[in-house]
Enzyme design. Structure first.
Site, PDB file in Angstrom:
ATOM      1  N   HIS A 241       5.832  -1.923   0.649  1.00 14.96           N
ATOM      2  CA  HIS A 241       6.661  -3.132   0.591  1.00 14.96           C
ATOM      3  C   HIS A 241       7.498  -3.283  -0.684  1.00 14.96           C
ATOM      4  O   HIS A 241       8.726  -3.276  -0.652  1.00 14.96           O
ATOM      5  CB  HIS A 241       5.768  -4.378   0.700  1.00 14.96           C
ATOM      6  CG  HIS A 241       4.850  -4.400   1.872  1.00 14.96           C
ATOM      7  ND1 HIS A 241       5.271  -4.683   3.146  1.00 14.96           N
ATOM      8  CD2 HIS A 241       3.511  -4.177   1.967  1.00 14.96           C
ATOM      9  CE1 HIS A 241       4.240  -4.651   3.985  1.00 14.96           C
ATOM     10  NE2 HIS A 241       3.159  -4.347   3.284  1.00 14.96           N
TER      11      HIS A 241
HETATM   12  C1  BDR Z   1       3.067  -8.212  -0.034  1.00 13.58           C
HETATM   13  O1  BDR Z   1       1.710  -8.644  -0.175  1.00 13.58           O
HETATM   14  C2  BDR Z   1       1.071  -7.880  -1.158  1.00 13.58           C
HETATM   15  O2  BDR Z   1      -0.192  -7.502  -0.710  1.00 13.58           O
HETATM   16  C3  BDR Z   1       1.961  -6.708  -1.459  1.00 13.58           C
HETATM   17  O3  BDR Z   1       1.852  -6.347  -2.830  1.00 13.58           O
HETATM   18  C4  BDR Z   1       3.336  -7.217  -1.126  1.00 13.58           C
HETATM   19  O4  BDR Z   1       3.928  -7.882  -2.215  1.00 13.58           O
HETATM   20  C5  BDR Z   1       3.256  -7.692   1.369  1.00 13.58           C
HETATM   21  O5  BDR Z   1       3.018  -8.702   2.300  1.00 13.58           O
END
Ligand code: BDR
Ligand code: CA
Length: 312
Positions: A241
């Protein structure tokens, strides 16, 4: 080069986003890293950020601890995804440097005010608590920023922590709502695009093959993240992500999207933190964000590997 401040809760994917930026001084000048509670509590996100600047050989970049809980709600964490340290996978040496004494929210406000208008980009990779508090305390900073580029939400891909919400917006929906109402220029890298960025075995191997310590650490982080998400999605490779934010700054031409109105649900228990995106322009509400819809996954992983390859 672009002057940026990161706001982050590392987190393996946050870590890759930070490393890629720290490896790109010709394009990105990191003025500081502010930590927030999210994937794990604040003490862990701060320690992880310190380990990462050390791994990257960039202890010149200050780390400031921000808020330890969301604006109104108890903290929800995601150790089930990131491991108890938040950065499980690699063996990172304990940090030698310590966090800067100034609170992260005050660092944000002072730094944004100390620079000319429209020169600082705020890159947000976690729950938006610090930015929500900063905007509440100093509303002038919203218009003073060049923009906020953030990872959060989902419209076509909807949610990952609940059926309706993505983790970062779910953890602090009030902060997210404040940020979208702040008047700042905002670009959103949501699940709609991050779900296209899958760290397959082959892509993870390109980091290991760099044969530097940072490449090995990234490969170990991605190996760890894969465990949870691949089981959940049954995809070949877990979505990566947060580095979408860094990649958007480095290579915006590899992404496409459109200007939309975004509002965040704060009232409902069922849909808490949902990003309500007027993608088809049916409401006439003002466009307050650029919503990224897709990106070139091969270009993304090639860019990240090339940047991590520059590090120690
Ligand atoms: C987001 O949630 C976190 O667990 C990750 O780092 C990312 O920023 C994805 O939904
Ligand atoms: Ca994150």
């Amino acid at each position: 080069s672009e002057k940026v401040i990161f706001d982050t809760d590392p987190g393996q994917d946050d870590a890759v986003a930070l490393l890629a930026a720290l490896a790109s001084p010709e394009a990105i000048e990191v003025l500081g890293i502010v930590t927030v509670a999210g994937n794990i509590p604040l003490s862990h996100t701060t320690r992880n950020a310190l380990s990462l600047v050390e791994l990257a050989g960039r202890t010149d970049v200050p780390v400031h601890a921000g808020c330890e809980r969301p604006m109104l709600r108890p903290l929800v964490t995601a150790e089930h995804v990131h491991g108890p340290t938040g950065l499980d996978g690699p063996d990172l040496p304990p940090p030698v440097v310590t966090a800067s004494p100034q609170h992260g929210v005050d660092f944000l406000i002072d730094t944004i005010r100390a620079h000319p208008p429209q020169t600082i980009r705020l890159l947000a990779l976690g729950p938006l608590t610090n930015i929500g508090v900063a905007v509440a305390k100093a509303p002038d900073i919203a218009a003073r920023l060049k923009d906020i580029v953030l990872m959060g939400g989902g419209y076509f891909e909807v949610g990952n922590i609940t059926p309706a919400a993505e983790f970062n917006f779910y953890v602090d929906p009030e902060a997210a709502s404040i940020v979208f109402a702040s008047g700042a220029a905002i670009t959103v890298l949501s699940l709609d695009v991050t779900h296209q960025m899958r760290a397959t075995r082959e892509r993870i191997a390109t980091f290991r093959d760099l044969s530097n310590r940072s490449g090995a650490a990234v490969a170990a982080m991605l190996d760890f993240s894969e465990g949870f998400d691949v089981e959940k999605y049954q995809w070949e490779g877990a979505p990566l992500h947060d580095p979408c934010v860094t990649a958007f700054v480095l290579a915006p031409e590899t992404f496409t999207g459109r200007a939309v109105n975004v509002e965040i649900e704060t009232g409902s228990a069922l849909t808490r933190g949902m990003s309500v995106v007027d993608y088809w322009g049916v409401t006439g509400r003002p466009k307050n964000a650029f919503w990224v819809r897709s990106g070139d996954a091969d270009a993304y992983f090639a860019l990240l590997a090339e940047r991590v390859g520059r590090l120690p």
